[in-house]
Enzyme design. Structure first.
Site, PDB file in Angstrom:
ATOM      1  N   GLU A  61       0.599  -6.079  22.712  1.00 32.04           N
ATOM      2  CA  GLU A  61       1.486  -4.948  23.141  1.00 32.04           C
ATOM      3  C   GLU A  61       0.422  -4.087  24.121  1.00 32.04           C
ATOM      4  O   GLU A  61      -0.862  -4.111  24.007  1.00 32.04           O
ATOM      5  CB  GLU A  61       1.901  -4.031  22.051  1.00 32.04           C
ATOM      6  CG  GLU A  61       0.662  -3.533  20.991  1.00 32.04           C
ATOM      7  CD  GLU A  61       1.340  -2.781  19.975  1.00 32.04           C
ATOM      8  OE1 GLU A  61       0.977  -1.353  19.930  1.00 32.04           O
ATOM      9  OE2 GLU A  61       2.412  -3.517  19.235  1.00 32.04           O
TER      10      GLU A  61
ATOM     11  N   ARG B  99      -1.916  -8.487  -2.258  1.00 38.84           N
ATOM     12  CA  ARG B  99      -3.229  -9.097  -2.505  1.00 38.84           C
ATOM     13  C   ARG B  99      -3.287  -8.996  -4.267  1.00 38.84           C
ATOM     14  O   ARG B  99      -3.662  -9.940  -4.732  1.00 38.84           O
ATOM     15  CB  ARG B  99      -4.546  -8.492  -1.831  1.00 38.84           C
ATOM     16  CG  ARG B  99      -4.510  -9.092  -0.428  1.00 38.84           C
ATOM     17  CD  ARG B  99      -5.757  -8.682   0.306  1.00 38.84           C
ATOM     18  NE  ARG B  99      -5.650  -7.033   0.188  1.00 38.84           N
ATOM     19  CZ  ARG B  99      -6.644  -6.233   0.881  1.00 38.84           C
ATOM     20  NH1 ARG B  99      -7.549  -6.807   1.579  1.00 38.84           N
ATOM     21  NH2 ARG B  99      -6.306  -5.092   0.908  1.00 38.84           N
TER      22      ARG B  99
ATOM     23  N   HIS C 132       6.220   0.909  19.015  1.00 36.60           N
ATOM     24  CA  HIS C 132       4.948   1.264  18.281  1.00 36.60           C
ATOM     25  C   HIS C 132       5.406   2.857  17.953  1.00 36.60           C
ATOM     26  O   HIS C 132       4.284   3.542  18.290  1.00 36.60           O
ATOM     27  CB  HIS C 132       3.773   1.026  18.962  1.00 36.60           C
ATOM     28  CG  HIS C 132       2.667   0.763  17.687  1.00 36.60           C
ATOM     29  ND1 HIS C 132       1.570   0.026  17.861  1.00 36.60           N
ATOM     30  CD2 HIS C 132       2.611   1.566  16.819  1.00 36.60           C
ATOM     31  CE1 HIS C 132       0.814  -0.177  17.013  1.00 36.60           C
ATOM     32  NE2 HIS C 132       1.471   1.086  15.891  1.00 36.60           N
ATOM     33  N   ILE C 133       6.265   3.167  17.408  1.00 32.87           N
ATOM     34  CA  ILE C 133       6.494   4.616  17.365  1.00 32.87           C
ATOM     35  C   ILE C 133       7.052   5.111  15.882  1.00 32.87           C
ATOM     36  O   ILE C 133       7.564   6.043  15.680  1.00 32.87           O
ATOM     37  CB  ILE C 133       7.930   5.080  18.334  1.00 32.87           C
ATOM     38  CG1 ILE C 133       9.150   4.404  17.924  1.00 32.87           C
ATOM     39  CG2 ILE C 133       7.676   4.965  19.575  1.00 32.87           C
ATOM     40  CD1 ILE C 133      10.470   4.947  18.631  1.00 32.87           C
TER      41      ILE C 133
ATOM     42  N   ILE D  92       6.677  -3.332  10.803  1.00 33.32           N
ATOM     43  CA  ILE D  92       6.199  -2.026  11.303  1.00 33.32           C
ATOM     44  C   ILE D  92       4.660  -1.799  11.142  1.00 33.32           C
ATOM     45  O   ILE D  92       3.862  -0.705  10.800  1.00 33.32           O
ATOM     46  CB  ILE D  92       6.722  -0.865  10.638  1.00 33.32           C
ATOM     47  CG1 ILE D  92       6.721  -1.081   8.969  1.00 33.32           C
ATOM     48  CG2 ILE D  92       8.059  -0.736  10.976  1.00 33.32           C
ATOM     49  CD1 ILE D  92       6.881   0.178   8.205  1.00 33.32           C
ATOM     50  N   ALA D  93       3.995  -3.167  10.985  1.00 35.65           N
ATOM     51  CA  ALA D  93       2.479  -3.356  10.436  1.00 35.65           C
ATOM     52  C   ALA D  93       1.699  -3.345  11.722  1.00 35.65           C
ATOM     53  O   ALA D  93       1.205  -2.261  12.565  1.00 35.65           O
ATOM     54  CB  ALA D  93       2.276  -4.509   9.546  1.00 35.65           C
ATOM     55  N   ARG D  94       1.328  -4.591  12.196  1.00 36.67           N
ATOM     56  CA  ARG D  94       0.613  -4.691  13.390  1.00 36.67           C
ATOM     57  C   ARG D  94       1.100  -6.090  14.136  1.00 36.67           C
ATOM     58  O   ARG D  94       1.661  -6.985  13.695  1.00 36.67           O
ATOM     59  CB  ARG D  94      -0.754  -4.824  13.355  1.00 36.67           C
ATOM     60  CG  ARG D  94      -1.642  -3.593  12.896  1.00 36.67           C
ATOM     61  CD  ARG D  94      -1.895  -2.914  14.112  1.00 36.67           C
ATOM     62  NE  ARG D  94      -2.453  -1.594  14.015  1.00 36.67           N
ATOM     63  CZ  ARG D  94      -2.031  -0.326  13.867  1.00 36.67           C
ATOM     64  NH1 ARG D  94      -0.587  -0.196  13.540  1.00 36.67           N
ATOM     65  NH2 ARG D  94      -2.805   0.545  13.650  1.00 36.67           N
TER      66      ARG D  94
ATOM     67  N   GLY E 128       0.660  -1.320  -0.063  1.00 34.35           N
ATOM     68  CA  GLY E 128      -0.167  -0.030   0.082  1.00 34.35           C
ATOM     69  C   GLY E 128       0.793   1.373  -0.012  1.00 34.35           C
ATOM     70  O   GLY E 128       1.964   1.202  -0.366  1.00 34.35           O
ATOM     71  N   ARG E 129       0.424   2.617   0.620  1.00 28.50           N
ATOM     72  CA  ARG E 129       1.081   3.555   0.444  1.00 28.50           C
ATOM     73  C   ARG E 129       2.461   3.597   1.345  1.00 28.50           C
ATOM     74  O   ARG E 129       3.518   4.051   0.618  1.00 28.50           O
ATOM     75  CB  ARG E 129       0.163   4.504   1.083  1.00 28.50           C
ATOM     76  CG  ARG E 129      -1.126   5.098   0.379  1.00 28.50           C
ATOM     77  CD  ARG E 129      -2.078   6.016   1.377  1.00 28.50           C
ATOM     78  NE  ARG E 129      -3.229   6.435   1.060  1.00 28.50           N
ATOM     79  CZ  ARG E 129      -4.199   5.809   1.262  1.00 28.50           C
ATOM     80  NH1 ARG E 129      -4.022   4.652   2.274  1.00 28.50           N
ATOM     81  NH2 ARG E 129      -5.394   6.043   0.874  1.00 28.50           N
ATOM     82  N   ILE E 130       2.468   3.067   2.512  1.00 29.22           N
ATOM     83  CA  ILE E 130       3.586   2.917   3.150  1.00 29.22           C
ATOM     84  C   ILE E 130       4.786   1.824   2.635  1.00 29.22           C
ATOM     85  O   ILE E 130       5.916   2.184   2.597  1.00 29.22           O
ATOM     86  CB  ILE E 130       3.318   2.547   4.615  1.00 29.22           C
ATOM     87  CG1 ILE E 130       2.692   3.432   5.433  1.00 29.22           C
ATOM     88  CG2 ILE E 130       4.716   2.263   5.334  1.00 29.22           C
ATOM     89  CD1 ILE E 130       1.944   3.149   6.619  1.00 29.22           C
TER      90      ILE E 130
END
Length: 277
Positions: free
Chosen positions: A219, A129, A237-238, A188-190, A106-108
């Site tokens: 977390e 996907r 998570h920064i 860096i996703a989830r 995606g964008r990131i």
């Protein structure tokens, strides 16, 4: 107005009959039970776009720190182990000219690809996907490959896919064993996309070389096995935590609230169908 730390689920909604809107100050929204919100006619919004470049910056910083063992080296120095220069001290892995793999484009993901291809001369491969159009691939310097090829060929694998039931533990021991022994994994996703227990075992056993994690299962708790390892870089998570970006996220969340309660609209709705009811 919520942050990813607050779970807005069916139980909470049952006790909140007057709730009309939830403005999430994040691009991800796995803390929201979106079907439950939609069923009750409650609008949900998020904050896309405003954090893309800042998050990509941090993702690349985490990649560099992991590959070059930056946090491990600092701990080693602070503990007084550096007594003389040696040619083999804390040898890491090159980033320039290596293969960057991105899972989720995606964008990131696209912003990370541009940094790798145009800034570090990396060979960039990705899996998503759906394949991006040719013009976007060219702008990112990236090539679409199968998931198996991505795992097998990446020297540095960055996870940027959204969390859902379908992506839970997308990276477990089976996937880690498909990666190169010298590879690094960056999330860096989830939290929950990676099986943290399996990752800790893989790092301990040398299945892969290193990992850089900004997100974790459960977390702010971190799997205790990860805390004992030197070959993992940990951050709380920064990825979007620059002053300007966090202000932009807060402003967008607030603007969504204002638009809804003054005009019955939303700037970035997640379930726009509730606006037409």
């Amino acid at each position: 107005l919520t942050t990813p730390s607050e779970a807005i689920d069916g139980e909470l909604l049952a006790r909140s009959p007057g709730l009309r809107m939830c403005a999430n100050m994040a691009v991800g929204y796995n803390n929201l039970d979106l079907p439950a919100l939609t069923a009750r006619g409650i609008l949900a919004t998020n904050t896309p776009d405003v954090l893309t470049e800042t998050t990509a910056d941090f993702g690349f910083a985490l990649l560099l720190a992991t590959a070059r063992r930056v946090t491990e080296a600092e701990r080693w120095l602070r503990d007084g182990h550096w007594t003389k220069w040696r040619y083999d001290t804390l040898l890491g892995r090159d980033v320039h000219g290596s293969t960057l793999g991105i899972l989720g484009m995606g964008r990131i993901g696209q912003a990370i690809a541009r940094r790798g291809a145009h800034g570090f001369g990396m060979r960039v491969i990705y899996h998503n996907r759906s394949q991006l159009d040719a013009a976007t691939e060219q702008a990112c310097g990236a090539r679409y490959v199968s998931r198996e090829t991505l795992l097998r060929e990446a020297d540095h694998l960055v996870l940027v896919l959204p969390y859902s039931a379908g992506t839970h533990h997308s990276i477990g021991m089976a996937e880690l064993r498909q990666m190169k022994p010298g590879a690094s994994l960056i999330n860096i996703a989830r939290g929950g996309i990676v099986d943290d227990a399996a990752l800790a075992r893989a790092l301990r056993e040398g299945v892969i070389a290193a990992a850089g994690l900004d997100v974790f299962e459960g977390e702010p708790q971190v799997h205790p096995d990860l805390l004992t390892l030197d070959n993992v870089v940990l951050s709380p998570h920064i990825a979007s935590a620059s002053e300007a970006t966090r202000r932009a996220m807060a402003n967008l969340a607030a603007d969504n609230l204002i638009a809804f309660f003054t005009r019955g609209e939303a700037l970035t709705p997640l379930n726009p169908e509730v606006l037409t009811r």
